[in-house]
Design an enzyme around this catalytic site. Structure first.
Site, PDB file in Angstrom:
ATOM      1  N   ARG A 231     114.894   7.087  43.467  1.00 49.06           N
ATOM      2  CA  ARG A 231     115.200   8.499  43.225  1.00 49.06           C
ATOM      3  C   ARG A 231     113.910   9.292  43.389  1.00 49.06           C
ATOM      4  O   ARG A 231     112.850   8.862  42.936  1.00 49.06           O
ATOM      5  CB  ARG A 231     115.763   8.722  41.817  1.00 49.06           C
ATOM      6  CG  ARG A 231     117.238   8.341  41.658  1.00 49.06           C
ATOM      7  CD  ARG A 231     118.178   9.258  42.454  1.00 49.06           C
ATOM      8  NE  ARG A 231     119.578   8.902  42.298  1.00 49.06           N
ATOM      9  CZ  ARG A 231     120.259   8.081  43.093  1.00 49.06           C
ATOM     10  NH1 ARG A 231     119.649   7.501  44.111  1.00 49.06           N
ATOM     11  NH2 ARG A 231     121.537   7.830  42.879  1.00 49.06           N
ATOM     12  N   GLU A 260     115.219  16.868  47.378  1.00 47.54           N
ATOM     13  CA  GLU A 260     116.060  16.532  48.537  1.00 47.54           C
ATOM     14  C   GLU A 260     117.391  17.271  48.580  1.00 47.54           C
ATOM     15  O   GLU A 260     117.984  17.419  49.647  1.00 47.54           O
ATOM     16  CB  GLU A 260     116.315  15.021  48.609  1.00 47.54           C
ATOM     17  CG  GLU A 260     117.256  14.499  47.535  1.00 47.54           C
ATOM     18  CD  GLU A 260     117.529  12.999  47.683  1.00 47.54           C
ATOM     19  OE1 GLU A 260     116.572  12.226  47.807  1.00 47.54           O
ATOM     20  OE2 GLU A 260     118.711  12.617  47.658  1.00 47.54           O
ATOM     21  N   HIS A 292     117.631   9.729  52.668  1.00 44.58           N
ATOM     22  CA  HIS A 292     118.547   9.059  51.724  1.00 44.58           C
ATOM     23  C   HIS A 292     119.631   8.272  52.477  1.00 44.58           C
ATOM     24  O   HIS A 292     120.833   8.493  52.279  1.00 44.58           O
ATOM     25  CB  HIS A 292     119.199  10.067  50.765  1.00 44.58           C
ATOM     26  CG  HIS A 292     119.563   9.449  49.440  1.00 44.58           C
ATOM     27  ND1 HIS A 292     119.349  10.075  48.241  1.00 44.58           N
ATOM     28  CD2 HIS A 292     120.119   8.246  49.128  1.00 44.58           C
ATOM     29  CE1 HIS A 292     119.768   9.294  47.250  1.00 44.58           C
ATOM     30  NE2 HIS A 292     120.250   8.172  47.771  1.00 44.58           N
TER      31      HIS A 292
HETATM   32  P1  NAD Z   1     120.067  -1.620  38.340  1.00 39.86           P
HETATM   33  O1  NAD Z   1     120.599  -0.911  37.151  1.00 39.86           O
HETATM   34  O2  NAD Z   1     120.729  -2.905  38.761  1.00 39.86           O
HETATM   35  O3  NAD Z   1     118.519  -1.941  38.115  1.00 39.86           O
HETATM   36  C1  NAD Z   1     117.612  -1.002  37.605  1.00 39.86           C
HETATM   37  C2  NAD Z   1     116.527  -1.782  36.888  1.00 39.86           C
HETATM   38  O4  NAD Z   1     115.509  -0.864  36.510  1.00 39.86           O
HETATM   39  C3  NAD Z   1     117.017  -2.497  35.617  1.00 39.86           C
HETATM   40  O5  NAD Z   1     116.640  -3.854  35.632  1.00 39.86           O
HETATM   41  C4  NAD Z   1     116.304  -1.739  34.506  1.00 39.86           C
HETATM   42  O6  NAD Z   1     115.990  -2.565  33.382  1.00 39.86           O
HETATM   43  C5  NAD Z   1     115.054  -1.278  35.232  1.00 39.86           C
HETATM   44  N1  NAD Z   1     114.352  -0.198  34.536  1.00 39.86           N
HETATM   45  C6  NAD Z   1     114.842   0.724  33.665  1.00 39.86           C
HETATM   46  N2  NAD Z   1     113.844   1.511  33.226  1.00 39.86           N
HETATM   47  C7  NAD Z   1     112.707   1.070  33.838  1.00 39.86           C
HETATM   48  C8  NAD Z   1     111.359   1.469  33.763  1.00 39.86           C
HETATM   49  N3  NAD Z   1     110.952   2.466  32.974  1.00 39.86           N
HETATM   50  N4  NAD Z   1     110.456   0.797  34.515  1.00 39.86           N
HETATM   51  C9  NAD Z   1     110.840  -0.230  35.304  1.00 39.86           C
HETATM   52  N5  NAD Z   1     112.114  -0.665  35.385  1.00 39.86           N
HETATM   53  C10 NAD Z   1     113.031  -0.008  34.670  1.00 39.86           C
HETATM   54  O7  NAD Z   1     120.060  -0.584  39.536  1.00 39.86           O
HETATM   55  P2  NAD Z   1     120.044  -0.893  41.108  1.00 39.86           P
HETATM   56  O8  NAD Z   1     121.438  -1.036  41.604  1.00 39.86           O
HETATM   57  O9  NAD Z   1     119.059  -1.970  41.393  1.00 39.86           O
HETATM   58  O10 NAD Z   1     119.500   0.494  41.676  1.00 39.86           O
HETATM   59  C11 NAD Z   1     118.174   0.948  41.434  1.00 39.86           C
HETATM   60  C12 NAD Z   1     118.080   2.393  41.794  1.00 39.86           C
HETATM   61  O11 NAD Z   1     118.197   2.514  43.239  1.00 39.86           O
HETATM   62  C13 NAD Z   1     119.263   3.243  41.272  1.00 39.86           C
HETATM   63  O12 NAD Z   1     118.989   3.727  40.000  1.00 39.86           O
HETATM   64  C14 NAD Z   1     119.354   4.354  42.279  1.00 39.86           C
HETATM   65  O13 NAD Z   1     118.608   5.453  41.771  1.00 39.86           O
HETATM   66  C15 NAD Z   1     118.679   3.806  43.530  1.00 39.86           C
HETATM   67  N6  NAD Z   1     119.578   3.710  44.694  1.00 39.86           N
HETATM   68  C16 NAD Z   1     119.190   4.307  45.855  1.00 39.86           C
HETATM   69  C17 NAD Z   1     119.997   4.210  46.977  1.00 39.86           C
HETATM   70  C18 NAD Z   1     119.602   4.834  48.293  1.00 39.86           C
HETATM   71  O14 NAD Z   1     120.450   4.970  49.197  1.00 39.86           O
HETATM   72  N7  NAD Z   1     118.347   5.199  48.507  1.00 39.86           N
HETATM   73  C19 NAD Z   1     121.207   3.518  46.898  1.00 39.86           C
HETATM   74  C20 NAD Z   1     121.559   2.906  45.693  1.00 39.86           C
HETATM   75  C21 NAD Z   1     120.743   3.004  44.579  1.00 39.86           C
END
Ligand code: NAD
Length: 335
Positions: A231, A260, A292
């Protein structure tokens, strides 16, 4: 169920209509984003379907709840754009797609890293003009380099395996370590200080807002590669600009940007882009930005549409999957 679907492009409509066969929900597709100006389009709909840059602050939730809103289905995993307390207060259920293709995002992350490192974008432009000079295209072996992964959830875990496959040494940081990954978890400052490549895979929360800022950048190795496919607001973009100018940061790969919502998903090529920070970013030879698109694979779109349609059906039947539900008190642990 009648659903007002915002921020739709032709590909969204195609996949959602295909997956709606047999469910027979009544979909109304809107191209605009959901904002305070467009929320009237959802008046009287029991369900709204939203995407990453649709805006659902407290006043919009209240406005729509007074006009019949019961359900928000998100076509994404992140939900930083929704006031969940307002949803609880007004009895609006929020369902999302917690996982669709972590591979799509992890593979795009690798694409950014390889493009930046081996300067494939610049090489492509050169060879099209019969310029076969290699000056300025020097890269480094990823094998043996240290990759710092911040957030080891679904996407971070796949990304770790991808980078292990290249022979990288992985350092991980996550407040909830996943020991089954077999990686070394370290404190954030240690990860920042030792990594050659840093990749962000954590959610945007009040705690992670501007996680990358002047202080954390100062702790990084000089010339580090910084990648963000999570994000935009995880990064203080002005601070990264300053660090690029100072050469403290050597490479930046972004699929997300904190402002964005005014830019991405639209063709603005014949307009004046007034975001000076973004335009300055685009002037660096060692920066690459995609709009994105990390999620944008056929497999992911099919999975998103399937879960979204199933979420609407499950809500109608009173049989929602708790793993897909987002509630204010769950946010600390979740994404
Ligand atoms: P997820 O919930 O499976 O994993 C997120 C991880 O981040 C968890 O293990 C959590 O414990 C950890 N976390 C929470 N707070 C934290 C902190 N302060 N420091 C470090 N780690 C922390 O989520 P995911 O499916 O792996 O997705 C991750 C992120 O990717 C989503 O939140 C979303 O914003 C982003 N995303 C982007 C796209 C894209 O097209 N660019 C697509 C999907 C998801």
């Amino acid at each position: 169920m009648r659903v007002a679907i915002f921020s739709t492009k032709p590909y969204d409509r195609d996949f959602l209509n295909e997956m709606n066969e047999g469910h027979n929900h009544d979909f109304t597709f809107y191209e605009p984003r959901l904002t305070a100006e467009t929320r009237g389009l959802a008046e009287g709909f029991p369900a709204v379907c939203a995407f990453v840059n649709d805006q659902l602050p407290a006043d919009t939730i209240a406005y729509l709840a007074e006009r019949g809103l019961k359900l928000i289905v998100l076509r994404c995993a992140g939900f930083n754009n929704i006031d969940l307390n307002a949803c609880d207060e007004h009895g609006v259920t929020v369902l999302r797609v917690p996982a669709y293709s972590p591979h799509a995002v992890a593979e795009h992350t690798l694409g950014l890293i390889l493009t930046l490192n081996r300067k494939i974008h610049r090489a492509h432009n050169r060879t099209r003009e019969a310029n076969f000079s290699l000056d300025g295209l020097l890269g480094f072996d990823l094998h043996g380099r240290t990759v710092g992964v911040i957030g080891t959830g679904k996407i971070g875990a796949v990304f770790i395996n991808v980078m292990k496959g290249l022979g990288c040494h992985i350092l991980a940081y996550d407040p909830y370590p996943n020991e089954s990954l077999g990686v070394q978890y370290v404190a954030l400052d240690e990860l920042l200080g030792q990594s050659d490549v840093i990749s962000l895979h954590c959610p945007l929360t009040p705690e992670t807002y501007h996680l990358i800022n002047p202080d954390t950048i100062a702790q990084m190795k000089r010339g580090v590669m910084l990648i963000n496919t999570s994000r935009g607001a995880l990064i203080d973009t002005q601070a990264v600009l300053d660090a690029l100018k100072d050469e403290q940061i050597g490479y930046v790969g972004l699929d997300v940007y904190e402002e964005e919502s005014d830019l991405f998903f639209e063709d603005l090529s014949d307009r004046i882009v007034r975001d000076d920070v973004f335009m300055r970013l685009m002037t660096f030879p060692n920066v690459i930005v995609t709009g994105h698109q990390a999620f944008f694979t056929q497999d992911a779109l099919r999975a998103i549409a399937t879960t979204t349609v199933n979420n609407v059906t499950a809500f109608e039947k009173g049989d929602i999957n708790p793993e897909n539900q987002v509630m204010a008190e769950k946010v600390i642990r979740s994404s």
